[in-house]
Design a protein around this motif. Structure first.
Motif, PDB file in Angstrom:
ATOM      1  N   HIS A  93       0.834  -1.207   0.000  1.00 30.27           N
ATOM      2  CA  HIS A  93       0.000   0.000   0.000  1.00 30.27           C
ATOM      3  C   HIS A  93       0.866   1.254   0.000  1.00 30.27           C
ATOM      4  O   HIS A  93       0.571   2.222  -0.708  1.00 30.27           O
ATOM      5  CB  HIS A  93      -0.957  -0.010   1.189  1.00 30.27           C
ATOM      6  N   ALA A  94       1.935   1.236   0.764  1.00 28.99           N
ATOM      7  CA  ALA A  94       2.834   2.395   0.825  1.00 28.99           C
ATOM      8  C   ALA A  94       3.549   2.619  -0.503  1.00 28.99           C
ATOM      9  O   ALA A  94       3.731   3.761  -0.927  1.00 28.99           O
ATOM     10  CB  ALA A  94       3.850   2.211   1.954  1.00 28.99           C
ATOM     11  N   VAL A  95       3.952   1.545  -1.167  1.00 30.37           N
ATOM     12  CA  VAL A  95       4.650   1.728  -2.447  1.00 30.37           C
ATOM     13  C   VAL A  95       3.678   2.249  -3.494  1.00 30.37           C
ATOM     14  O   VAL A  95       4.038   3.093  -4.323  1.00 30.37           O
ATOM     15  CB  VAL A  95       5.402   0.461  -2.909  1.00 30.37           C
ATOM     16  N   ARG A  96       2.439   1.823  -3.453  1.00 29.90           N
ATOM     17  CA  ARG A  96       1.416   2.350  -4.381  1.00 29.90           C
ATOM     18  C   ARG A  96       1.263   3.849  -4.165  1.00 29.90           C
ATOM     19  O   ARG A  96       1.259   4.638  -5.112  1.00 29.90           O
ATOM     20  CB  ARG A  96       0.091   1.621  -4.159  1.00 29.90           C
ATOM     21  N   THR A 117      -5.680  -4.987 -18.574  1.00 30.83           N
ATOM     22  CA  THR A 117      -4.273  -5.250 -18.306  1.00 30.83           C
ATOM     23  C   THR A 117      -3.414  -4.605 -19.387  1.00 30.83           C
ATOM     24  O   THR A 117      -3.633  -4.853 -20.573  1.00 30.83           O
ATOM     25  CB  THR A 117      -4.005  -6.768 -18.270  1.00 30.83           C
ATOM     26  N   PRO A 118      -2.441  -3.772 -18.985  1.00 34.39           N
ATOM     27  CA  PRO A 118      -1.548  -3.167 -19.970  1.00 34.39           C
ATOM     28  C   PRO A 118      -0.723  -4.253 -20.675  1.00 34.39           C
ATOM     29  O   PRO A 118      -0.498  -5.333 -20.118  1.00 34.39           O
ATOM     30  CB  PRO A 118      -0.638  -2.262 -19.142  1.00 34.39           C
ATOM     31  N   PRO A 119      -0.222  -3.981 -21.885  1.00 31.02           N
ATOM     32  CA  PRO A 119       0.558  -4.989 -22.607  1.00 31.02           C
ATOM     33  C   PRO A 119       1.924  -5.268 -21.975  1.00 31.02           C
ATOM     34  O   PRO A 119       2.437  -6.373 -22.084  1.00 31.02           O
ATOM     35  CB  PRO A 119       0.704  -4.405 -24.012  1.00 31.02           C
ATOM     36  N   ASP A 120       2.493  -4.277 -21.312  1.00 27.50           N
ATOM     37  CA  ASP A 120       3.813  -4.401 -20.673  1.00 27.50           C
ATOM     38  C   ASP A 120       3.787  -3.612 -19.364  1.00 27.50           C
ATOM     39  O   ASP A 120       3.276  -2.496 -19.340  1.00 27.50           O
ATOM     40  CB  ASP A 120       4.923  -3.823 -21.567  1.00 27.50           C
ATOM     41  N   PHE A 121       4.349  -4.184 -18.304  1.00 19.31           N
ATOM     42  CA  PHE A 121       4.406  -3.476 -17.026  1.00 19.31           C
ATOM     43  C   PHE A 121       5.385  -4.177 -16.094  1.00 19.31           C
ATOM     44  O   PHE A 121       5.761  -5.332 -16.319  1.00 19.31           O
ATOM     45  CB  PHE A 121       3.021  -3.398 -16.371  1.00 19.31           C
ATOM     46  N   LEU A 122       5.794  -3.473 -15.047  1.00 14.81           N
ATOM     47  CA  LEU A 122       6.577  -4.080 -13.976  1.00 14.81           C
ATOM     48  C   LEU A 122       5.598  -4.589 -12.924  1.00 14.81           C
ATOM     49  O   LEU A 122       4.505  -4.040 -12.765  1.00 14.81           O
ATOM     50  CB  LEU A 122       7.539  -3.070 -13.367  1.00 14.81           C
ATOM     51  N   ALA A 178       2.908   6.602 -13.954  1.00 12.13           N
ATOM     52  CA  ALA A 178       1.620   6.264 -14.571  1.00 12.13           C
ATOM     53  C   ALA A 178       1.116   4.903 -14.095  1.00 12.13           C
ATOM     54  O   ALA A 178       1.888   3.949 -13.963  1.00 12.13           O
ATOM     55  CB  ALA A 178       1.757   6.266 -16.093  1.00 12.13           C
ATOM     56  N   ASP A 179      -0.201   4.820 -13.850  1.00 17.38           N
ATOM     57  CA  ASP A 179      -0.811   3.592 -13.346  1.00 17.38           C
ATOM     58  C   ASP A 179      -0.548   2.372 -14.222  1.00 17.38           C
ATOM     59  O   ASP A 179      -0.439   1.253 -13.719  1.00 17.38           O
ATOM     60  CB  ASP A 179      -2.323   3.767 -13.210  1.00 17.38           C
ATOM     61  N   GLY A 180      -0.452   2.540 -15.518  1.00 19.22           N
ATOM     62  CA  GLY A 180      -0.254   1.417 -16.426  1.00 19.22           C
ATOM     63  C   GLY A 180       1.159   0.880 -16.468  1.00 19.22           C
ATOM     64  O   GLY A 180       1.419  -0.131 -17.122  1.00 19.22           O
ATOM     65  N   HIS A 181       2.084   1.486 -15.731  1.00 19.20           N
ATOM     66  CA  HIS A 181       3.474   1.038 -15.760  1.00 19.20           C
ATOM     67  C   HIS A 181       3.768  -0.081 -14.773  1.00 19.20           C
ATOM     68  O   HIS A 181       4.851  -0.666 -14.803  1.00 19.20           O
ATOM     69  CB  HIS A 181       4.417   2.200 -15.485  1.00 19.20           C
ATOM     70  N   TYR A 182       2.811  -0.379 -13.889  1.00 19.81           N
ATOM     71  CA  TYR A 182       3.079  -1.384 -12.858  1.00 19.81           C
ATOM     72  C   TYR A 182       1.797  -2.067 -12.388  1.00 19.81           C
ATOM     73  O   TYR A 182       0.694  -1.557 -12.551  1.00 19.81           O
ATOM     74  CB  TYR A 182       3.800  -0.763 -11.656  1.00 19.81           C
ATOM     75  N   ARG A 183       1.990  -3.240 -11.769  1.00 23.11           N
ATOM     76  CA  ARG A 183       0.908  -4.012 -11.151  1.00 23.11           C
ATOM     77  C   ARG A 183       1.410  -4.491  -9.800  1.00 23.11           C
ATOM     78  O   ARG A 183       2.515  -5.046  -9.704  1.00 23.11           O
ATOM     79  CB  ARG A 183       0.541  -5.218 -12.017  1.00 23.11           C
ATOM     80  N   ILE A 184       0.624  -4.262  -8.766  1.00 20.35           N
ATOM     81  CA  ILE A 184       0.970  -4.698  -7.417  1.00 20.35           C
ATOM     82  C   ILE A 184      -0.135  -5.646  -6.965  1.00 20.35           C
ATOM     83  O   ILE A 184      -1.289  -5.233  -6.791  1.00 20.35           O
ATOM     84  CB  ILE A 184       1.094  -3.514  -6.445  1.00 20.35           C
TER      85      ILE A 184
END
Length: 87
Positions: free
Chosen positions: A14-17, A41-46, A26-32
């Motif tokens: 939660h803190a990293v979000r 779901t974005p095509p590419d993300f961390l 940008a929200d689409g750059h990562y998934r937690i």
């Protein structure tokens, strides 16, 4: 004694979000896992997720495949790594 950098490093999902949003990532750059799962779901993300064996993983999702970059013994270490990757 912890350095100010250690105190500023997010230690849970939660803190990293919150820190990533504050940093303007940008929200689409990562998934937690369990905290931030963009739809569609974005095509590419961390990503940051917990492995079946209890370890934490950070990695990249590209071309429909998860690629683990690093495994971590705890959530705090994984969160710090994801934050460094994205900022």
């Amino acid at each position: 004694m912890a350095s100010s950098m250690d105190r500023d490093t997010p230690s849970d999902r939660h803190a990293v979000r919150t820190a990533l949003r504050a940093a303007g990532v940008a929200d689409g750059h990562y998934r937690i896992e369990g905290v931030h799962e963009p739809v569609p779901t974005p095509p590419d993300f961390l990503f940051l997720r917990q492995a079946p064996d209890g370890a934490w993983e950070t990695g990249a999702y590209e071309r429909g495949t998860h690629h683990v970059i690093s495994r971590h013994p705890d959530e705090a270490a994984a969160c710090a790594h994801l934050f460094r990757l994205l900022t």
